[in-house]
Design a protein around this motif. Structure first.
Motif, short mmCIF file in Angstrom:
data_model
loop_
_atom_site.label_atom_id
_atom_site.label_comp_id
_atom_site.label_asym_id
_atom_site.label_seq_id
_atom_site.Cartn_x
_atom_site.Cartn_y
_atom_site.Cartn_z
N LEU A 67 -31.53 -8.15 119.17
CA LEU A 67 -31.10 -7.52 117.92
C LEU A 67 -29.74 -8.07 117.48
O LEU A 67 -29.45 -8.14 116.29
N ILE A 68 -28.93 -8.48 118.45
CA ILE A 68 -27.65 -9.13 118.13
C ILE A 68 -27.94 -10.42 117.37
O ILE A 68 -27.32 -10.71 116.35
N SER A 69 -28.87 -11.20 117.87
CA SER A 69 -29.25 -12.45 117.21
C SER A 69 -29.71 -12.19 115.78
O SER A 69 -29.40 -12.97 114.87
N SER A 70 -30.42 -11.10 115.56
CA SER A 70 -30.87 -10.76 114.22
C SER A 70 -29.70 -10.53 113.27
O SER A 70 -29.70 -11.03 112.14
N VAL A 71 -28.70 -9.79 113.73
CA VAL A 71 -27.53 -9.55 112.88
C VAL A 71 -26.81 -10.86 112.58
O VAL A 71 -26.45 -11.14 111.43
N LEU A 72 -26.60 -11.67 113.61
CA LEU A 72 -25.88 -12.93 113.44
C LEU A 72 -26.63 -13.88 112.50
O LEU A 72 -26.03 -14.48 111.61
N GLY A 73 -27.92 -14.02 112.69
CA GLY A 73 -28.69 -14.98 111.91
C GLY A 73 -29.06 -14.51 110.51
O GLY A 73 -29.30 -15.34 109.64
N ASN A 74 -29.07 -13.19 110.30
CA ASN A 74 -29.49 -12.67 109.00
C ASN A 74 -28.37 -12.08 108.16
O ASN A 74 -28.51 -11.97 106.95
N ARG A 75 -27.28 -11.66 108.81
CA ARG A 75 -26.24 -10.94 108.07
C ARG A 75 -24.85 -11.57 108.18
O ARG A 75 -24.18 -11.77 107.19
N LEU A 76 -24.35 -11.79 109.40
CA LEU A 76 -22.98 -12.27 109.59
C LEU A 76 -22.89 -13.15 110.82
O LEU A 76 -23.11 -12.63 111.92
N PRO A 77 -22.67 -14.42 110.69
CA PRO A 77 -22.42 -15.18 109.47
C PRO A 77 -23.65 -15.35 108.59
O PRO A 77 -23.53 -15.66 107.42
N GLY A 78 -24.83 -15.19 109.15
CA GLY A 78 -26.03 -15.23 108.34
C GLY A 78 -26.74 -16.58 108.35
O GLY A 78 -26.44 -17.44 109.18
N PRO A 79 -27.69 -16.75 107.43
CA PRO A 79 -28.52 -17.94 107.42
C PRO A 79 -27.71 -19.24 107.46
O PRO A 79 -26.70 -19.37 106.78
N GLY A 80 -28.17 -20.15 108.30
CA GLY A 80 -27.54 -21.45 108.45
C GLY A 80 -26.62 -21.56 109.65
O GLY A 80 -26.27 -22.67 110.06
N CYS A 81 -26.24 -20.43 110.24
CA CYS A 81 -25.33 -20.49 111.40
C CYS A 81 -26.07 -20.96 112.64
O CYS A 81 -27.29 -20.85 112.73
N ILE A 82 -25.31 -21.50 113.57
CA ILE A 82 -25.87 -21.98 114.84
C ILE A 82 -25.22 -21.20 115.98
O ILE A 82 -23.99 -21.14 116.09
N TYR A 83 -26.05 -20.58 116.80
CA TYR A 83 -25.61 -19.83 117.99
C TYR A 83 -25.13 -20.83 119.03
O TYR A 83 -25.85 -21.75 119.39
N MET A 84 -23.93 -20.67 119.53
CA MET A 84 -23.41 -21.59 120.54
C MET A 84 -23.32 -20.95 121.92
O MET A 84 -23.59 -21.61 122.92
#
Length: 149
Positions: A67-84
């Protein structure tokens, strides 16, 4: 904002946050077991779960963490970000029927490196069930403009 409606690193500042909430269902456990191949009895068998320290079935820790990944990828920073990277501390179990709130908060923006560091927390009611820290590479308006896009 980038063309996918995600935040560029230039738009981010310390203290910005976003969250989602989801009620974990029996179907979520079955589907996650199928995708992950984690069919540990503590997640799949209520009778077995009652014999454990948890007193019943619990959700996969990584299902909750996703669910953390969902927030990061969809909201903040949102689409286009890369998880490091992501650190996780599992603090309490999540059970089918629990509503998990996943929240991320920016703690550092490293603009010259194009990185952002966020505190990550999942909770059920007032109880923290997971906490940690994530590092992401958001999109960059400066880099897009330099590339002529």
């Amino acid at each position: 904002m980038n063309p996918q409606n995600g935040y560029d690193v230039e738009d981010l500042s310390v203290g910005m946050s976003a969250e989602i909430a989801k009620t974990i269902t029996d179907a979520d456990l079955v589907l996650f077991a199928g995708v992950s191949t984690d069919v540990n009895a503590v997640h799949m068998d209520e009778e077995f779960g009652r014999t454990t320290m948890f007193g019943g079935r619990i959700a996969h820790g990584m299902l909750t963490a996703s669910l953390i990944s969902s927030v990061l990828g969809n909201r903040l920073p949102g689409p286009g970000c890369i998880y490091m990277s992501q650190s996780l501390r599992f603090r309490a179990p999540v059970r089918p029927g629990d509503t998990v709130r996943a929240k991320v908060t920016i703690k550092e923006v490293i603009a010259d490196k194009g990185r952002v560091v966020l505190d990550t927390v999942c909770s059920v009611g007032d109880k923290v069930v997971i906490d940690g820290e994530a590092t992401l590479m958001p999109t960059s308006r400066r880099k897009r403009e330099a590339a002529g896009k």
